[in-house]
Design a protein around this motif. Structure first.
Motif, short mmCIF file in Angstrom:
data_model
loop_
_atom_site.label_atom_id
_atom_site.label_comp_id
_atom_site.label_asym_id
_atom_site.label_seq_id
_atom_site.Cartn_x
_atom_site.Cartn_y
_atom_site.Cartn_z
N ASN A 294 -3.42 -6.25 3.29
CA ASN A 294 -3.66 -4.84 3.64
C ASN A 294 -2.85 -3.96 2.68
N PRO A 295 -3.21 -3.99 1.39
CA PRO A 295 -2.43 -3.27 0.38
C PRO A 295 -2.60 -1.76 0.49
N ALA A 296 -1.67 -1.05 -0.10
CA ALA A 296 -1.78 0.40 -0.16
C ALA A 296 -2.86 0.78 -1.15
N LYS A 297 -3.55 1.88 -0.88
CA LYS A 297 -4.52 2.41 -1.83
C LYS A 297 -3.77 3.20 -2.88
N THR A 298 -3.90 2.78 -4.12
CA THR A 298 -3.16 3.42 -5.21
C THR A 298 -3.96 3.29 -6.50
N ASP A 299 -3.75 4.24 -7.40
CA ASP A 299 -4.37 4.12 -8.72
C ASP A 299 -3.39 3.58 -9.75
N ALA A 300 -2.19 3.20 -9.29
CA ALA A 300 -1.16 2.71 -10.20
C ALA A 300 -1.52 1.33 -10.75
N LEU A 301 -1.16 1.14 -12.01
CA LEU A 301 -1.37 -0.15 -12.68
C LEU A 301 -0.05 -0.73 -13.19
N TYR A 302 1.01 0.06 -13.10
CA TYR A 302 2.30 -0.36 -13.65
C TYR A 302 3.42 0.06 -12.70
N SER A 315 0.11 5.25 -13.35
CA SER A 315 -1.31 4.91 -13.46
C SER A 315 -1.76 4.79 -14.91
N THR A 316 -0.93 5.24 -15.87
CA THR A 316 -1.27 5.12 -17.28
C THR A 316 -0.15 4.42 -18.03
N LEU A 317 -0.51 3.85 -19.18
CA LEU A 317 0.49 3.15 -19.98
C LEU A 317 1.51 4.12 -20.56
N ASP A 318 1.07 5.32 -20.94
CA ASP A 318 2.02 6.30 -21.49
C ASP A 318 3.07 6.68 -20.45
#
Length: 332
Positions: A294-302, A315-318
């Motif tokens: 039941n993960p959190a909804k997030t747009d993060a990738l890092y 959410s972005t590499l920069d």
């Protein structure tokens, strides 16, 4: 103020007893323990003061401070053994101290800590003097068969908890209970999982839970950490998580993860290989299993560690690189 007065009274009482030879009288006078039998649970981390307070709460001793001071004078502070003690007869304070010092338990206990790997579990079992360490001479495959497991790898299959056992019983009984509990927790969480997760089996969720467990010790971050890794899986990005690399290194890991280690390919190196590793890397807690399912909804990738146990999510590499420069490279 009341506590200080109570301690002073207890100290004065004990000093008076000592001055009149009454210390021996107190230590050898049967305690008024009612009702009998009475069960006492001395848990890991119990010290002389907390033991004395617990005994007063349970009605075993009349004054925790006097009992504590007696123990201090007799040098009992470092001799307490954990376990469940059954008081089935009147005891003197000296007899009670002797019982706990010798570890005359009706049930002993062993702790499996969340985030431990199988190697650490085996060490904990071997350190139990009142437990028959039958698993020590068995292979992992034989242990799996003995505890009724259908999986091929034991890592992550045990539930981290405190397990009580009768002295001189087999450690296989403890392992069997730990396996069944983890299986029950996993299947219950699987039934209430969020829709659309990229897991094919509950075992894959267990693998993710073990990674989440190792990535953060901050409870509220677990669902978000899981969300990041699931976003990466959906995009076919590599997980690039250090704990899997460390697990793959095994006993070669010396506490310092180097760039060459990240480049060294093993089945568990999520920098060199896509997807989940082949097995869990540790014992995940129930909270980590729930986070994976039941993960959190997030747009993060890092995410990157702040240094205080929490993380900065991007959410972005920069944005991630800026966070790395700030918190990891000290380039503020």
């Amino acid at each position: 103020m009341k506590t200080s007065i109570k301690r002073l009274i207890a100290l004065a009482t004990l000093l008076a007893l000592m001055g009149t030879g009454g210390l021996a009288w107190y230590g050898n006078r049967p305690l008024q323990i009612e009702p009998l039998p009475k069960t006492l649970n001395v848990v890991p981390g119990t010290n002389l003061r907390s033991l004395s307070a617990m005994l007063e709460r349970e009605g075993v001793v009349g004054n925790a401070q006097v009992f504590w001071l007696l123990g201090r004078i007799l040098g009992k502070a470092g001799t307490l053994k954990v376990g469940v003690y059954t008081l089935d007869r009147p005891l003197t304070p000296l007899e009670l101290y002797a019982m706990i010092q010798r570890g005359e338990v009706s049930q002993a206990m062993v702790q499996f800590i969340e985030g431990w790997n199988w190697r650490e579990v085996r060490a904990a079992l071997a350190a139990q003097p009142m437990l028959k360490n039958e698993s020590a001479s068995m292979s992992d495959t034989e242990i799996l068969q003995a505890i009724g497991a259908e999986e091929d790898h034991i890592e992550g299959l045990l539930f981290p908890d405190t397990y009580f056992y009768a002295p001189h019983t087999s450690d296989l009984g403890v392992l069997r209970r730990a396996y069944r509990r983890q299986h029950e927790k996993l299947m219950a969480a699987w039934e209430t999982r969020a829709p659309g997760l990229p897991y094919r089996t509950p075992y894959e969720a267990l693998i993710m839970a073990s990674i989440v467990e190792k990535e953060t010790g901050v409870a509220f971050e677990r669902p978000r950490i899981a969300g990041v890794f699931l976003n990466r899986l959906r995009l076919d990005m590599r997980l690039q998580t250090d704990p899997t690399v460390i697990y793959g290194l095994g006993e070669r890991f010396d506490g310092n993860l180097r760039k060459v280690d990240l480049q060294h390919d093993t089945p568990y190196n999520t920098y060199t290989r896509a997807g989940l590793p082949p097995t869990p890397i540790a014992m995940p807690s129930e909270a980590a299993i729930q986070a994976a399912l039941n993960p959190a909804k997030t747009d993060a990738l890092y995410f990157v560690a702040r240094g205080d146990g929490t993380h900065v999510f991007s959410s972005t590499l920069d944005a991630h690189n800026r966070a790395v420069n700030r918190y990891q490279r000290d380039q503020r």
